[in-house]
Enzyme design. Structure first.
Site, PDB file in Angstrom:
ATOM      1  N   TRP A 357       0.838  -1.210   0.000  1.00  0.00           N
ATOM      2  CA  TRP A 357       0.000   0.000   0.000  1.00  0.00           C
ATOM      3  C   TRP A 357       0.867   1.252   0.000  1.00  0.00           C
ATOM      4  CZ3 TRP A 357      -1.247   3.375   4.432  1.00  0.00           C
ATOM      5  CH2 TRP A 357      -0.501   3.081   5.593  1.00  0.00           C
ATOM      6  N   ASP A 358       2.151   1.078   0.299  1.00  0.00           N
ATOM      7  CA  ASP A 358       3.112   2.177   0.233  1.00  0.00           C
ATOM      8  C   ASP A 358       3.023   2.920  -1.091  1.00  0.00           C
ATOM      9  OD1 ASP A 358       3.802   0.157   2.038  1.00  0.00           O
ATOM     10  OD2 ASP A 358       5.938   0.536   1.898  1.00  0.00           O
ATOM     11  N   GLU A 486       1.151  -1.753  12.889  1.00  0.00           N
ATOM     12  CA  GLU A 486       1.205  -3.215  12.920  1.00  0.00           C
ATOM     13  C   GLU A 486       1.652  -3.762  14.277  1.00  0.00           C
ATOM     14  OE1 GLU A 486       3.715  -3.551   9.508  1.00  0.00           O
ATOM     15  OE2 GLU A 486       2.081  -4.269   8.228  1.00  0.00           O
ATOM     16  N   LYS A 598       3.775   1.637  16.171  1.00  0.00           N
ATOM     17  CA  LYS A 598       4.860   1.471  15.203  1.00  0.00           C
ATOM     18  C   LYS A 598       4.936   2.655  14.247  1.00  0.00           C
ATOM     19  CE  LYS A 598       6.375  -1.809  11.626  1.00  0.00           C
ATOM     20  NZ  LYS A 598       5.885  -2.855  10.706  1.00  0.00           N
ATOM     21  N   GLN A 599       3.785   3.063  13.753  1.00  0.00           N
ATOM     22  CA  GLN A 599       3.782   4.085  12.715  1.00  0.00           C
ATOM     23  C   GLN A 599       2.456   4.813  12.720  1.00  0.00           C
ATOM     24  OE1 GLN A 599       3.561   0.783   9.562  1.00  0.00           O
ATOM     25  NE2 GLN A 599       3.012   2.600   8.426  1.00  0.00           N
TER      26      GLN A 599
END
Lengths: 747, 747
Positions: A357-358, A486, A598-599
């Site tokens: 998906w990046d 994640e 995480k992000q």
């Protein structure tokens, strides 16, 4: 200011100064070369017994490795697509007076290895002392951006003492992936040929049946002598070599020029492959090293003209941003709509597969602004071409509509962790958002008519089936998902996923209206093709109205998911630094139970749907989530940096930008030896253009609301916008927008 | 009534009548033989080209297969222990007039294969027609329960026409596991010997280094002739054979007796292994088939005396319960405290490893009631011996105390799904409960002093570290767990886990008091050994007081976990039967999101802490959860059956009992071909003794509150209780308890 850990500051170069065999894998990653068609890690040409990860990759050529090991769950893909290490084309065995040159055995002096980003080449030089004699080496290698199937090496030795020099350029197909199970060999049906004129090896991948033909030819130049014929040739299993030999007197100099081609049956008819490849090789050889190099650097000059960013006053930052732009352009040149942007590009094996998906969430904005429109459009069409497979993929899970894969090469899912494959479904929204973003940037709404609406409606149908109505709470919920963060798996009601699902439904209904109005026949055709009836859209509207978006009421912030506040609430600043990065220090169990993020997750939603949220809301959510975020995905700091800039946290924005821009250069996450974080590089670019540059475009006009990090004197960035080339200049006082080419923009 | 799908009704036999090669794997599983030391699937002795899963296993001998394939998470074990297929010791190649006998090529007539559970042997007979001639075969095989390293086969052929018969008994070490990755061979350092007297093969497992020595010797008996010398011998790589040959006249009969031994360096010094094994073989050979068989059946008679259950009026149920008892006794004889009860026993490769929580939760009650006390005690000591590894295992996750592995061979974790390994931690409570249950049954509280307290305190320390205090709700929560219902992963506050964690803390504090009072020096020693201080126990008390036990308030039932009611609520009865079993028909994603329950979870807690809950509470929870349970774990129906009986749902109890008792015989879950569900067989036994028999013992006295299924006339079960042998008889009117041996019980 940046603290440089590995490379020397330079605006255009990535420099290893002095010999660092202990970090060789890291430098190999940093100094990878690529041209969209093929790529190599920055390996040495000559024999090397030190630690190295050999990597030579051809775009779109992959191996579907078995995933069925251990436990199995219904719906898992049959394979995990691995980036495939192929024939070593760069190898040159070198002997001096019969002794093999090997920097693993004899330490060189005055060693430098330089990635020249302006010219797209790898330069290496060192002094090698053996048996009381001394030799200066100078090596240049590039993969032509002009003729993408061609690469060339100039390998030059100057003798400070008399000596016999033997060069043995070779091709070697006896290569493995380091991540192969049981050292499985991924190639089969190998054939080869070798004569005085050239040598070649052809190999076909197991299962996928891609055929790759590598050919090579070398020539020795000593002063005015050009020696084209080898003194001997040799073949072995999947190995061919040409031997060149000469005696040098002290002060004399000899250069071997090795040309190679890599062609595949993805691009050419299998029957013509070797003829084509050898013809290409002959063309390259005839053109000669200097001409090939000049044509190659001219292409890079064109790229920089449209994509460069100049930072005044901070060389490390300058180096960092160019490093990111450079690797993005090496990885994907946009010319082949079957290709996409792998997370490691051509820099390593890890993460197999090419498309995450990046691409839509991070890379698309970069290509929108630094490439002509066909290129980002190709990225979108790639997904349109995979729509049928995405529909099959959803059906495998027992769901309607389309679920795009988490990782793919050809539209099929090829990742096999249930918590990702089955649950990290927010990826679907990024694909819808990519369409929206493309149209917002380019104004090309007709993309909806041709390709976009099919994709949007089927993604929306998936969302509508994936939510469940909760009669007790009169809302729609989404259970069992993994959000962008994640470090949480199988949670209920991830705010971001629910938000973007409802947004997709809204945008799809708008898109449907647009297509109905502009081309009602096409709209009817699409609705009929997928059996849509009006009732379905009524349900979508109900879901939009009643989607459940969890909140932490007492703090007035969005809740990342149900139950997030039941976790022990600790801040990253309270952690022992020895615990970081968590993914290397903590058990998975501990990570999952912790509140650490995480992000960007809630922040990713705020970033995408920026206009929906006022500054206070952004601030409250940033203040809550940023201190809990460890940024252990390369995709994280850029989003936080952009939001930080927007809410006036300029120092924080710069701090996060540093982390993003020099992630690999400074090996922040201690994993650059495996390869570079290619897709996040686009995020870094965004944090300059969207963050510091304050770029936005809601209404077809580019707007800039910039600020400069305090230690920068100025920032210039080049960008393409609707067929215009703009250069935006920001200094401490002024902002200028120069239109270098194209029609004036109307407001 | 039962509907028989595969086997013929018989109180003591499992019968395959007629030849069913399409179900051969199923019958091979059902008719597995074992004696605690070794076991085989019910494979044919002669060559067979049909579908078969060859299986020959030695207890405690395993292979640590790689798990590091694909993605990796910190804390994962290095390996997944696989049950290891070893040297084929039963093989007899048979030729008639030079043609190989192969039921895969020529269909036999009058075929029967019978597992004789009374005598512990496998009998096979058939008529074989080849080249116009006819032969009657009669084969008996057993693995001695008296000399557990010995097995014997009598292989008899009666000729209806003149013919030449050749028997070639052999050993073959060229065997693979069907589940091997890349067909890896798991053995190495193989050696062999063969002479006229005997043959042997010795092989050592890779990595684990277990050495297994197989030896064999055969003899031919034709009328009064005994032919001990083979006509020829042959060796090949990991293969030895002896050839016997004879001519038969019509009506004549010949029998080959094959003796074999399997000895391992787990039991004997490696240097003496072959001498020991061959000595054992000679002993067996000298004793002869009849004597070996008589000693073997005498042992089985002893077993049945203490463990039999007789059901009057329902032969299929009778057959089912004996089948379960029989296989439990084949799998584990209790003599070796290093061994445990693998979920497939000696009947297949699947599920590798030997020990799950099944041992304490399901098997322990069976061995408590059907074996002398040393045997269940060995099961407990097994865990005591693994305590240090359990402490290491918790430390790997960053937690204090002891976390016992989900699956183990030697105390190390060997399962590698994070949602199981890291999260299905309720297993720890079962181990504590096993200690409680052992003491409740046997009255041997001093077990706490010797072994029990160490284990309890360290498990409790784990729980106290694993919960987190939630200041907003003033309670202790347990996030990120998988409960017994594995159709939910990574949930928060699984009621069962929280309940049993708090119970463990309570019981541990009681146990500590007991040891302090009975042996204060030992108590001090234990507390010092693990650095316990009083504060820690204060925290435990706080956790006991404030543990969060989720409820569904509107229904007044316990909530399986947080958010369970957010799921779409559907009943199993509303599903299309084509969707069952879910684990074969639905994607993992769909299963996880559904409300469907794999196995007893809330009900497991009610079963364990039975005295805590009144009948109404049990009824409400049963009424809510049973209709949502698909019983796709073999461990599920027995628990539901027992509770159903208790709350007066007698028909439901019987229905669930059927499902449990004949799970494998009727292949309910369509997976018996892989092997039998050994550990659940103990659950079946419980549903007779605890369910229909209504057995309980809270105060050292056995109590029975029985009921009979309506179609049964009577039920007798034999059980050992505190060194007394009881026979409990239940018929439609009366209950009798007969003490066959031992001192009178005092109330």
């Amino acid at each position: 200011m940046f603290v440089l850990k590995y490379v020397i500051e330079h605006p255009w170069h990535i420099i290893e100064e002095g010999y660092h065999p202990e970090d060789n894998r890291l430098y190999e990653s940093l100094m990878s070369l690529g041209n969209g068609h093929m790529g190599h890690r920055g390996n040495f040409e000559e024999d090397f017994t030190g630690d190295s990860l050999q990597g030579s990759y051809a775009a779109g050529v992959y191996y579907p490795d078995k995933t069925r090991v251990g436990w199995w769950k219904n719906g898992y893909p049959e394979y995990f697509a691995k980036v495939l290490n192929g024939t070593n084309v760069i190898g040159i065995h070198v002997e001096i007076d019969g002794d093999t040159v090997d920097l693993g055995k004899i330490q060189p002096e005055n060693f430098t290895r330089i990635l020249d980003m302006k010219n797209g080449c790898l330069d290496r030089s060192f002094t090698y002392n053996v048996n009381g004699k001394s030799f200066d080496f100078k090596i240049k290698r590039f993969l032509s951006y002009d003729m993408v199937e061609v690469g060339a090496i100039s390998y030059e030795i100057t003798a400070n003492n008399n000596a016999n020099i033997k060069f043995t350029p070779y091709l070697n197909g006896n290569v493995h992936n380091e991540d192969a199970n049981y050292d499985e060999f991924f190639w089969e049906n190998c054939s080869q040929s070798c004569d005085n004129n050239m040598g070649s090896i052809t190999m076909t991948t197991k299962k996928t049946g891609f055929t790759v033909h590598a050919a090579t030819k070398s020539v020795l130049r000593k002063g005015s002598d050009v020696i084209a014929a080898p003194v001997s040739i040799k073949e072995d299993d999947k190995y061919i070599e040409h031997v060149f030999e000469t005696d040098l007197k002290a002060g004399e100099n000899v250069a071997l020029f090795k040309y190679f081609t890599l062609v595949t049956d993805r691009d050419h008819d299998l029957n013509d492959l070797s003829v084509y490849g050898e013809k290409k090789l002959t063309d390259a050889y005839k053109a000669g090293f200097e001409k090939l190099y000049a044509d190659h650097t001219a292409k890079w000059a064109d790229i920089w003209k449209e994509a460069d960013i100049e930072i005044d006053g901070d060389i490390a930052a300058q180096q960092g941003i160019r490093f990111n732009i450079y690797h993005m352009k090496q990885t994907y040149n946009g010319e082949d709509p079957r290709l996409n942007i792998g997370p490691k590009g051509f820099t390593g094996e890890k993460y197999g597969g090419s498309t995450y998906w990046d691409t839509e969430a991070y890379c698309l904005p970069f290509y929108l602004s630094t490439s002509h429109e066909q290129i980002p459009r190709n990225l979108l069409v790639y997904r349109y071409e995979h729509l049928e497979k995405a529909i099959e993929n959803a059906a495998k899970l027992g769901l309607k509509g389309a679920l795009y894969p988490m990782v793919t090469m050809n539209g099929e899912e090829c990742h096999n962790e249930w918590e990702i494959t089955f649950e990290e479904i927010h990826r679907n929204a990024a694909i819808a958002y990519g369409i929206f973003n493309y149209i917002r940037y380019t104004g090309e709404s007709d993309y909806l008519v041709e390709y976009g609406l099919d994709v949007l409606l089927n993604i929306s149908r998936f969302w509508a089936d994936r939510v469940n109505y909760n009669p007790y709470k009169d809302c729609y919920m989404m259970l069992g998902v993994t959000g962008p963060n994640e470090y949480e798996n199988n949670v209920n009601n991830n705010w971001y996923t629910n938000l973007m699902a409802a947004w997709t439904l809204e945008y799809s209904l708008e898109a449907l209206e647009y297509v109905k109005n502009s081309n009602s026949k096409r709209a009817d055709e699409i609705l009929a093709k997928y059996d849509f009836i009006e009732d379905e859209f009524t349900t979508w509207k109900d879901i939009i109205d009643k989607i459940y978006l969890p909140e932490i009421e007492e703090l007035d912030v969005f809740a990342q998911q149900d139950g997030y506040m039941d976790k022990e609430q600790i801040l990253v600043s309270e952690l022992d630094p020895a615990d970081l990065p968590l993914n290397q220090k903590w058990s998975w169990d501990k990570i999952l139970r912790s509140c650490f993020i995480k992000q960007a997750d809630v922040l990713q939603g705020i970033f995408f749907l920026n206009e929906r949220y006022d500054a206070d809301t952004k601030k409250r959510n940033f203040d809550f989530y940023e201190p809990r975020t460890v940024h252990e995905s390369s995709l994280s700091p850029c989003v936080y940096s952009i939001i930080a800039g927007e809410i006036g946290y300029h120092n924080k924005a710069y701090e996060l930008y540093q982390r993003s821009a020099r992630l690999d250069l400074d090996n922040y996450n201690n994993d650059t030896d495996d390869g570079l974080h290619i897709t996040s590089m686009a995020g870094t670019w965004m944090s300059v253009v969207y963050g510091f540059g304050g770029f936005s475009t809601a209404d077809g006009v580019p707007k800039f609301n910039p600020f400069l990090p305090t230690n920068w004197n100025g920032l210039n960035f080049h960008m393409l916008f609707r067929n215009r080339l703009l250069v935006v200049g920001i200094d401490k006082e002024n902002v200028s927008i120069k239109m270098v080419s194209g029609e004036p923009l109307k407001n």
